[in-house]
Design an enzyme around this catalytic site. Structure first.
Site, PDB file in Angstrom:
ATOM      1  N   PHE A  79      53.958  53.751 -16.047  1.00 23.03           N
ATOM      2  CA  PHE A  79      53.007  52.421 -15.556  1.00 23.03           C
ATOM      3  C   PHE A  79      51.856  52.060 -16.440  1.00 23.03           C
ATOM      4  CE2 PHE A  79      51.243  56.674 -14.226  1.00 23.03           C
ATOM      5  CZ  PHE A  79      50.033  56.810 -14.696  1.00 23.03           C
ATOM      6  N   GLU A  81      32.421  57.307 -20.677  1.00 22.40           N
ATOM      7  CA  GLU A  81      32.482  56.123 -20.237  1.00 22.40           C
ATOM      8  C   GLU A  81      31.234  54.967 -20.109  1.00 22.40           C
ATOM      9  OE1 GLU A  81      34.929  56.770 -16.908  1.00 22.40           O
ATOM     10  OE2 GLU A  81      36.345  57.684 -17.858  1.00 22.40           O
ATOM     11  N   HIS A 119      37.344  52.001  -9.932  1.00 23.65           N
ATOM     12  CA  HIS A 119      37.444  53.302 -10.947  1.00 23.65           C
ATOM     13  C   HIS A 119      36.194  54.083 -10.870  1.00 23.65           C
ATOM     14  CE1 HIS A 119      37.970  55.507 -14.626  1.00 23.65           C
ATOM     15  NE2 HIS A 119      36.866  55.367 -14.962  1.00 23.65           N
ATOM     16  N   LYS A 133      37.568  46.907 -10.292  1.00 26.64           N
ATOM     17  CA  LYS A 133      38.447  46.510 -10.869  1.00 26.64           C
ATOM     18  C   LYS A 133      38.829  45.137 -10.294  1.00 26.64           C
ATOM     19  CE  LYS A 133      40.766  50.995 -11.555  1.00 26.64           C
ATOM     20  NZ  LYS A 133      42.192  51.689 -11.303  1.00 26.64           N
ATOM     21  N   ARG A 180      33.758  59.471  -6.574  1.00 24.19           N
ATOM     22  CA  ARG A 180      35.130  59.752  -6.377  1.00 24.19           C
ATOM     23  C   ARG A 180      35.519  59.882  -4.859  1.00 24.19           C
ATOM     24  NH1 ARG A 180      38.621  59.396 -10.674  1.00 24.19           N
ATOM     25  NH2 ARG A 180      40.056  60.689  -9.504  1.00 24.19           N
ATOM     26  N   TYR A 221      42.074  54.763 -20.737  1.00 27.39           N
ATOM     27  CA  TYR A 221      43.317  55.241 -20.179  1.00 27.39           C
ATOM     28  C   TYR A 221      44.237  56.029 -21.067  1.00 27.39           C
ATOM     29  CZ  TYR A 221      42.031  52.723 -15.952  1.00 27.39           C
ATOM     30  OH  TYR A 221      41.384  52.246 -14.866  1.00 27.39           O
ATOM     31  N   ARG A 244      39.468  52.910  -1.301  1.00 33.79           N
ATOM     32  CA  ARG A 244      40.629  52.666  -1.548  1.00 33.79           C
ATOM     33  C   ARG A 244      41.739  52.666  -0.358  1.00 33.79           C
ATOM     34  NH1 ARG A 244      41.233  56.483  -6.938  1.00 33.79           N
ATOM     35  NH2 ARG A 244      40.999  55.018  -8.571  1.00 33.79           N
ATOM     36  N   ASN A 288      44.372  49.465  -7.677  1.00 36.70           N
ATOM     37  CA  ASN A 288      43.514  50.169  -6.440  1.00 36.70           C
ATOM     38  C   ASN A 288      42.002  50.123  -6.389  1.00 36.70           C
ATOM     39  OD1 ASN A 288      43.021  51.585  -8.792  1.00 36.70           O
ATOM     40  ND2 ASN A 288      43.861  53.314  -8.088  1.00 36.70           N
ATOM     41  N   THR A 318      43.879  58.093  -5.513  1.00 35.00           N
ATOM     42  CA  THR A 318      44.347  57.282  -6.506  1.00 35.00           C
ATOM     43  C   THR A 318      45.404  56.118  -5.620  1.00 35.00           C
ATOM     44  OG1 THR A 318      44.091  58.784  -8.029  1.00 35.00           O
ATOM     45  CG2 THR A 318      45.698  56.802  -8.563  1.00 35.00           C
TER      46      THR A 318
HETATM   47  P1  DAT Z   1      42.036  57.659 -10.758  1.00 35.11           P
HETATM   48  O1  DAT Z   1      42.050  56.217 -10.989  1.00 35.11           O
HETATM   49  O2  DAT Z   1      41.994  57.714  -9.349  1.00 35.11           O
HETATM   50  O3  DAT Z   1      41.244  58.594 -11.581  1.00 35.11           O
HETATM   51  P2  DAT Z   1      44.204  58.547 -12.618  1.00 35.11           P
HETATM   52  O4  DAT Z   1      43.333  58.787 -13.500  1.00 35.11           O
HETATM   53  O5  DAT Z   1      45.290  59.324 -12.372  1.00 35.11           O
HETATM   54  O6  DAT Z   1      43.694  57.890 -11.214  1.00 35.11           O
HETATM   55  O7  DAT Z   1      45.015  57.153 -13.074  1.00 35.11           O
HETATM   56  C1  DAT Z   1      44.324  56.020 -13.525  1.00 35.11           C
HETATM   57  C2  DAT Z   1      45.026  54.578 -13.093  1.00 35.11           C
HETATM   58  O8  DAT Z   1      46.289  54.466 -13.544  1.00 35.11           O
HETATM   59  C3  DAT Z   1      44.933  54.536 -11.343  1.00 35.11           C
HETATM   60  O9  DAT Z   1      43.773  54.254 -10.877  1.00 35.11           O
HETATM   61  C4  DAT Z   1      46.011  53.666 -11.140  1.00 35.11           C
HETATM   62  C5  DAT Z   1      46.903  53.880 -12.307  1.00 35.11           C
HETATM   63  N1  DAT Z   1      47.940  54.866 -11.856  1.00 35.11           N
HETATM   64  C6  DAT Z   1      47.962  56.065 -11.854  1.00 35.11           C
HETATM   65  N2  DAT Z   1      49.136  56.496 -11.632  1.00 35.11           N
HETATM   66  C7  DAT Z   1      49.972  55.663 -11.161  1.00 35.11           C
HETATM   67  C8  DAT Z   1      51.347  55.308 -10.807  1.00 35.11           C
HETATM   68  N3  DAT Z   1      52.161  56.435 -10.408  1.00 35.11           N
HETATM   69  N4  DAT Z   1      51.864  54.041 -10.862  1.00 35.11           N
HETATM   70  C9  DAT Z   1      51.254  53.209 -11.162  1.00 35.11           C
HETATM   71  N5  DAT Z   1      49.711  53.109 -11.312  1.00 35.11           N
HETATM   72  C10 DAT Z   1      49.239  54.255 -11.548  1.00 35.11           C
HETATM   73 MG    MG Z   2      41.183  59.049 -13.413  1.00 32.01          MG
END
Ligand code: DAT
Ligand code: MG
Length: 134
Positions: free
Chosen positions: A59, A128, A117, A11, A87, A51, A104, A114, A93
């Site tokens: 968020f 993807e 991805h 990212k 992963r 997303y 991370r 973070n 996350t």
């Molecule tokens: P991951 O990236 O581990 O698959 P995710 O799919 O739940 O996690 O979320 C996608 C992205 O969205 C994540 O990398 C960062 C952002 N994100 C998730 N939860 C968040 C939160 N509570 N506050 C801010 N950003 C968040």
């Molecule tokens: Mg995800």
């Protein structure tokens, strides 16, 4: 386990803070192979599609503007159980929950920015890879 392909993306903060080499090194050390790698921007359309599941969450807007804010490194990564392996190398996350030794856990300071991805299942990996490599 079988040989899988997954999609991973360093990212904008990972690129800005100079973690590309370290991340690629961790993947290769873990036995994963970088099949394709390209630096570039994520378009707003790609970000929204990627997303989709988070649309409407508090968020979401910040997530879309962040992921489109600068260069990323797009990768197709292959290997035994590549989806889960990627992963597990990434870590949780939320950087507060990501274990030390994970990407991370070592480099992320913010739950939104973070560092990396990775596709969460084989089905999304295929989607993807097509989304980002056509
Ligand atoms: P991951 O990236 O581990 O698959 P995710 O799919 O739940 O996690 O979320 C996608 C992205 O969205 C994540 O990398 C960062 C952002 N994100 C998730 N939860 C968040 C939160 N509570 N506050 C801010 N950003 C968040
Ligand atoms: Mg995800």
């Amino acid at each position: 386990m079988a040989i899988e392909k997954t999609y991973s993306m360093i990212k904008p903060d990972g690129v800005r803070n100079g973690h590309i080499g370290e991340i690629v090194n961790r993947f290769e050390r873990a036995g994963l192979k970088i099949e394709r790698m390209e630096m570039g921007m994520v378009t707003p359309e790609q970000a929204a599609a990627n997303y989709q599941e988070h649309e409407g969450k508090p968020f979401y807007d910040g997530l879309i503007s962040y992921i489109t804010s600068g260069s990323v490194v797009k990768m197709v990564v292959s290997g035994e159980g590549a989806v889960a392996k990627c992963r597990s190398l990434m870590g949780a996350t939320n950087p507060l929950e990501a274990a030390p030794g994970t990407i991370r856990g070592d480099f992320a300071v913010d739950v939104n920015a973070n560092v990396i991805h990775g596709s969460d299942c084989l089905e999304n990996a295929e989607i993807e890879i097509k989304r980002f490599f056509g």
